[in-house]
Write a protein that holds these residues in place. Structure first.
Motif, PDB file in Angstrom:
ATOM      1  N   UNK A  16       0.828  -1.193   0.000  1.00  0.00           N
ATOM      2  CA  UNK A  16       0.000   0.000   0.000  1.00  0.00           C
ATOM      3  C   UNK A  16       0.868   1.250   0.000  1.00  0.00           C
ATOM      4  N   UNK A  17       1.894   1.266   0.820  1.00  0.00           N
ATOM      5  CA  UNK A  17       2.768   2.432   0.899  1.00  0.00           C
ATOM      6  C   UNK A  17       3.489   2.636  -0.428  1.00  0.00           C
ATOM      7  N   UNK A  18       3.990   1.564  -1.010  1.00  0.00           N
ATOM      8  CA  UNK A  18       4.686   1.672  -2.287  1.00  0.00           C
ATOM      9  C   UNK A  18       3.744   2.052  -3.404  1.00  0.00           C
ATOM     10  N   UNK A  19       2.519   1.552  -3.332  1.00  0.00           N
ATOM     11  CA  UNK A  19       1.532   1.874  -4.357  1.00  0.00           C
ATOM     12  C   UNK A  19       1.210   3.351  -4.376  1.00  0.00           C
ATOM     13  N   UNK A  20       1.109   3.969  -3.216  1.00  0.00           N
ATOM     14  CA  UNK A  20       0.840   5.402  -3.140  1.00  0.00           C
ATOM     15  C   UNK A  20       2.005   6.175  -3.733  1.00  0.00           C
ATOM     16  N   UNK A  21       3.224   5.759  -3.430  1.00  0.00           N
ATOM     17  CA  UNK A  21       4.413   6.432  -3.976  1.00  0.00           C
ATOM     18  C   UNK A  21       4.432   6.304  -5.498  1.00  0.00           C
ATOM     19  N   UNK A  23       1.881   5.762  -7.474  1.00  0.00           N
ATOM     20  CA  UNK A  23       0.749   6.519  -8.003  1.00  0.00           C
ATOM     21  C   UNK A  23       1.157   7.981  -8.189  1.00  0.00           C
ATOM     22  N   UNK A  24       1.793   8.543  -7.189  1.00  0.00           N
ATOM     23  CA  UNK A  24       2.262   9.934  -7.280  1.00  0.00           C
ATOM     24  C   UNK A  24       3.315  10.081  -8.372  1.00  0.00           C
ATOM     25  N   UNK A  25       4.259   9.131  -8.430  1.00  0.00           N
ATOM     26  CA  UNK A  25       5.330   9.197  -9.415  1.00  0.00           C
ATOM     27  C   UNK A  25       4.775   9.175 -10.833  1.00  0.00           C
ATOM     28  N   UNK A  26       3.826   8.289 -11.088  1.00  0.00           N
ATOM     29  CA  UNK A  26       3.228   8.198 -12.424  1.00  0.00           C
ATOM     30  C   UNK A  26       2.501   9.493 -12.771  1.00  0.00           C
ATOM     31  N   UNK A  27       1.716  10.022 -11.836  1.00  0.00           N
ATOM     32  CA  UNK A  27       0.988  11.262 -12.118  1.00  0.00           C
ATOM     33  C   UNK A  27       1.930  12.441 -12.341  1.00  0.00           C
ATOM     34  N   UNK A  28       3.067  12.464 -11.656  1.00  0.00           N
ATOM     35  CA  UNK A  28       4.015  13.566 -11.825  1.00  0.00           C
ATOM     36  C   UNK A  28       4.784  13.477 -13.141  1.00  0.00           C
ATOM     37  N   UNK A  29       4.902  12.277 -13.715  1.00  0.00           N
ATOM     38  CA  UNK A  29       5.648  12.114 -14.961  1.00  0.00           C
ATOM     39  C   UNK A  29       4.787  12.275 -16.207  1.00  0.00           C
ATOM     40  N   UNK A  30       3.492  12.429 -16.044  1.00  0.00           N
ATOM     41  CA  UNK A  30       2.609  12.558 -17.197  1.00  0.00           C
ATOM     42  C   UNK A  30       2.878  13.873 -17.913  1.00  0.00           C
ATOM     43  N   UNK A  31       2.972  13.791 -19.231  1.00  0.00           N
ATOM     44  CA  UNK A  31       3.100  14.972 -20.084  1.00  0.00           C
ATOM     45  C   UNK A  31       2.078  14.824 -21.204  1.00  0.00           C
ATOM     46  N   UNK A  32       1.136  15.754 -21.273  1.00  0.00           N
ATOM     47  CA  UNK A  32       0.097  15.712 -22.294  1.00  0.00           C
ATOM     48  C   UNK A  32       0.474  16.721 -23.371  1.00  0.00           C
ATOM     49  N   UNK A  33       0.801  16.244 -24.593  1.00  0.00           N
ATOM     50  CA  UNK A  33       1.218  17.181 -25.645  1.00  0.00           C
ATOM     51  C   UNK A  33       0.088  18.125 -26.047  1.00  0.00           C
ATOM     52  N   UNK A  34       0.473  19.342 -26.369  1.00  0.00           N
ATOM     53  CA  UNK A  34      -0.500  20.337 -26.821  1.00  0.00           C
ATOM     54  C   UNK A  34      -0.644  20.239 -28.339  1.00  0.00           C
ATOM     55  N   UNK A  35      -1.838  20.522 -28.853  1.00  0.00           N
ATOM     56  CA  UNK A  35      -2.026  20.458 -30.313  1.00  0.00           C
ATOM     57  C   UNK A  35      -1.468  21.697 -30.999  1.00  0.00           C
ATOM     58  N   UNK A  36      -0.208  21.819 -31.098  1.00  0.00           N
ATOM     59  CA  UNK A  36       0.433  22.985 -31.688  1.00  0.00           C
ATOM     60  C   UNK A  36       1.689  23.298 -30.893  1.00  0.00           C
ATOM     61  N   UNK A  37       2.058  24.548 -30.882  1.00  0.00           N
ATOM     62  CA  UNK A  37       3.263  24.953 -30.159  1.00  0.00           C
ATOM     63  C   UNK A  37       2.978  25.046 -28.664  1.00  0.00           C
ATOM     64  N   UNK A  38       4.024  24.931 -27.895  1.00  0.00           N
ATOM     65  CA  UNK A  38       3.897  25.085 -26.450  1.00  0.00           C
ATOM     66  C   UNK A  38       4.361  23.854 -25.702  1.00  0.00           C
ATOM     67  N   UNK A  39       4.659  24.067 -24.430  1.00  0.00           N
ATOM     68  CA  UNK A  39       5.094  22.959 -23.584  1.00  0.00           C
ATOM     69  C   UNK A  39       3.936  22.024 -23.297  1.00  0.00           C
ATOM     70  N   UNK A  40       4.244  20.758 -23.077  1.00  0.00           N
ATOM     71  CA  UNK A  40       3.152  19.831 -22.744  1.00  0.00           C
ATOM     72  C   UNK A  40       2.578  20.140 -21.358  1.00  0.00           C
ATOM     73  N   UNK A  41       1.291  19.840 -21.198  1.00  0.00           N
ATOM     74  CA  UNK A  41       0.664  20.008 -19.891  1.00  0.00           C
ATOM     75  C   UNK A  41       1.205  18.953 -18.947  1.00  0.00           C
ATOM     76  N   UNK A  42       1.282  19.292 -17.669  1.00  0.00           N
ATOM     77  CA  UNK A  42       1.829  18.361 -16.682  1.00  0.00           C
ATOM     78  C   UNK A  42       0.747  17.624 -15.904  1.00  0.00           C
ATOM     79  N   UNK A  43      -0.486  17.854 -16.262  1.00  0.00           N
ATOM     80  CA  UNK A  43      -1.544  17.108 -15.578  1.00  0.00           C
ATOM     81  C   UNK A  43      -2.632  16.728 -16.575  1.00  0.00           C
ATOM     82  N   UNK A  44      -3.156  15.519 -16.431  1.00  0.00           N
ATOM     83  CA  UNK A  44      -4.234  15.086 -17.316  1.00  0.00           C
ATOM     84  C   UNK A  44      -5.556  15.718 -16.914  1.00  0.00           C
ATOM     85  N   UNK A  45      -6.555  15.591 -17.794  1.00  0.00           N
ATOM     86  CA  UNK A  45      -7.892  16.098 -17.461  1.00  0.00           C
ATOM     87  C   UNK A  45      -8.500  15.298 -16.321  1.00  0.00           C
TER      88      UNK A  45
END
Length: 144
Positions: A16-21, A23-45
């Motif tokens: 459980x403790x490792x799963x929470x860690x 979970x946070x690590x995966x969410x922090x590494x997410x990069x959602x590309x933008x449709x055009x120029x600009x940096x990717x978003x760091x959080x999903x919808x």
């Protein structure tokens, strides 16, 4: 004398403790590309997870970051909340239609795990494993 597991707090099971860690690590590494120029978003919808992620810290983390989550409430948590009456609080929000779409991801992962190299992860390095997953994905795509 308390054990190391007890010293970690109320979530004393190591998984459980490792799963929470993780979970946070995966969410922090997410990069959602933008449709055009600009940096990717760091959080999903939004995030969809199963009942294993329904405990309080795992619900709080995406909420603090402003990420909507679709996580079903465990039956025992629901019973405990209802037993508290008005002090139990409101039930967590749950979008049933969004949760049904999670099945698509689960089936895709299941198809990937049909590849023995992906399922057993023989590769030592992450970038090699990523290549293995890409090759398995390509084979799945070509067969469909």
């Amino acid at each position: 004398m308390p054990t190391a597991a007890a010293a970690r707090g109320p979530w004393s099971h190591p998984g459980t403790a490792g799963g929470l860690h993780q979970f946070r690590t995966v969410l922090e590494k997410i990069r959602v590309p933008r449709p055009g120029a600009g940096r990717p978003r760091k959080k999903p919808d939004s995030v969809a997870a199963d009942k294993g992620y329904s405990n309080h810290p795992r619900r709080d983390y995406p909420q603090r970051r402003g990420i909507r989550h679709t996580i079903p409430e465990k039956t025992d948590s629901q019973v405990a909340r209802l037993r508290e009456g008005s002090r139990g609080g409101r039930p967590p929000s749950f979008d049933e239609e969004r949760y049904k779409k999670r099945n698509t991801v689960e089936r895709a992962i299941n198809k990937l795990k049909n590849s023995r190299a992906v399922a057993t992860r023989y590769d030592k390095r992450g970038y090699v494993f990523l290549g293995t997953v890409a090759a398995a994905s390509l084979i799945i795509w070509l067969r469909s």
